[in-house]
Design a protein around this motif. Sequence first.
Motif: not given
Length: 697
Positions: A178, A163, A181-182
């Motif tokens: 972030a 990430t 996306n994680f």
Amino acid sequence: MVILELVVILIVSVTVSNVVSHFIPDVPISLFQIAIGLVLSLAFGIFIKIDSHWFMLLFVAPLLYNDAWRFPKHELWELRGPILGNAIILVLLTTLVGGFFIHLLMPQLETSVALALAAVVSPTDPVAVQAIAKRVKLPKTVLHIVSGESLINDASGLVSFNTAIKATVAGTFLLSHAIGNFFWMTIVGLIIGLLLGSLLNWFGDVFDRVGLNDVVFHTVVTILAPFLIYWVAEDIFHASGVIAVVAGAIITKILSDQHVDARNPEISITGIRTWEIFVYLLNGIIFVLLGIELPPALAAVVQSSQMNTGHAIFYGIVVWFIIFAIRTFWAYGNQVALYLKTKETKPSFNMAVTSGLTGVRGAVTMAAVMTVPTIINDGTAFPQRDLLVFVAAVVVIVSLLVATIMLPIMTKERSAHDFTQPEMLDSEAVATETIKPEMTESQARIFAIQVGIQTLREQQREDNRAIVYELITRKQGTIAQIRRQLIGNTSGYTSSDDSELRLIGLQAQRDRLQQLLVHEDISPLTFSSQSRRLERLENLIAADAHYHFSSQWALVLMRRGLRSIRIWFSDETSAKIKKETSLAVRETSKEAIKALSAYMEKYSGDTVTHRMERQNAYNLIVTYRYRIENEKHVDTPEQRQLDDKIRMELELKALNAQRETIQNLYEQRRITRQAGINIRQFINFSETAALAGKDEE
């Protein structure tokens, strides 16, 4: 061609490191592999440009798949709270807090790069911890937590690392993006891993039902599984291949364990051994590559940031200390929380420091950090990539060195447990520790082999005498090898020197060989050849050289070649030379037996020394008898096929006698349970080897 040469160099380097580690066992093998990589880079100028995509696919995927397959389910359930806390919360805490301090320490690193560095050094390496645990008795709870967390924190650490790297490559870092996306990478990767793992297991069941039980086929499918799962997750769904591989391996293991008895056990054994070799090479190659990468990375760091070597190493040491401190205080906080909850065990800072030291970094960290791309989306170089790689490498090396030095000091106790062997339940382990066995594992192995030899003697007949002598000679060689390994250890075993007996046998052979030449029963060429053979045997005795490395090997090979040429061009036919050689072997062996029998008459007493001398003489006599019978034995394709069948039957009877002996020793409490497991496992492998390739008609 260059790639093939590099592959050979890397594999040879890993093999050499294993040889060196055998003689210096107290130093982790990873350090030797790094040193070899340094030598390859500095002395031979070897440089390997690593592509991040294939490196993750080739190294990270199979390593994590193997770790997940060997998942410590029992310990995970017993200590699920601390393990999941260490594997997820501690990794995220290390990434955020460690990244903050790393950015303060090295302001030249962007925030996302500092977070990536903290994330990549957060996972622990189970291989390194287990290697240290073989020599140091770690607290049971600490060892189980590290073993359990090492798998999950690989996944969480690498997802955090990826990430941060993607944020750096994109040029922007938004916390909300972030986090989103994680979770996408984690959840979708988890689903894909579970689905593909279940699908692969279903295919295995289908293949079993239709009768496709080929061991090689199933092993190849198992090897391909992590690459397939990782590729589908990363390239098709843009999720975490790491999470997918871990989830796929766990579900496959759970499902396969439910009907393990219904499958061919050879498939399981072959798969496990194949994976051990595969992972051994991958782990070793990663550290060799690290050693190769260090000099260029350091040079680039110095050139790009005007930083000297001392500063770069200092940064690496401080980063390790930051990660170590976070882990230590986390462990102490867990102890305090547990004490407040149960009021049982008081917090121990010594235990917390031990837990911090077990956070050894290793192959996964290095595999991940070497996947950092060289350029970002705007076409410029990845910021401070070389510094990132170099500092991560220093953290790995320092964590290995400090754990190797400090853990024995902190625990003050050596380990007696071999973590390479099958695990026992805690109740069984306690019961085993209370046994005061009469025999060590090596002594029990020797005793069992001697029982196997006696079984072979009882089976001896006219038509199988040569094969019986052959098998007895092999087993005597195994006993001699075990005894040589015992010399000088704490068992108190001392060497039984049979060099005098061997010299007596050699002198008798020389005398008889001379008589054969005088009576013109053999030609000078045969006499010369046999004399040199006896000479070489005498040199081996003088050097006590079963393990002696002779510098004359090239000369010996050259002499054999010249002898073959002389026979080819000589007037004597090859058949005649072969006949004379057979006669010389039989007659000299008979003379040696006579000399040894006469020698044994001097030791007819019942003392330990006399019995040992008689046994040594008998062992040599059996060797000579085998040579005689082997020369008399008919050598035709039909006879060889019959011999193979007889050899297998005799070997299986001897091994079965050895297995029963070990079981009796265990039931009589003369050996520990673990010793019995180890020896029976060795017997099972020997039995498998005896049966390998023997197709029943």
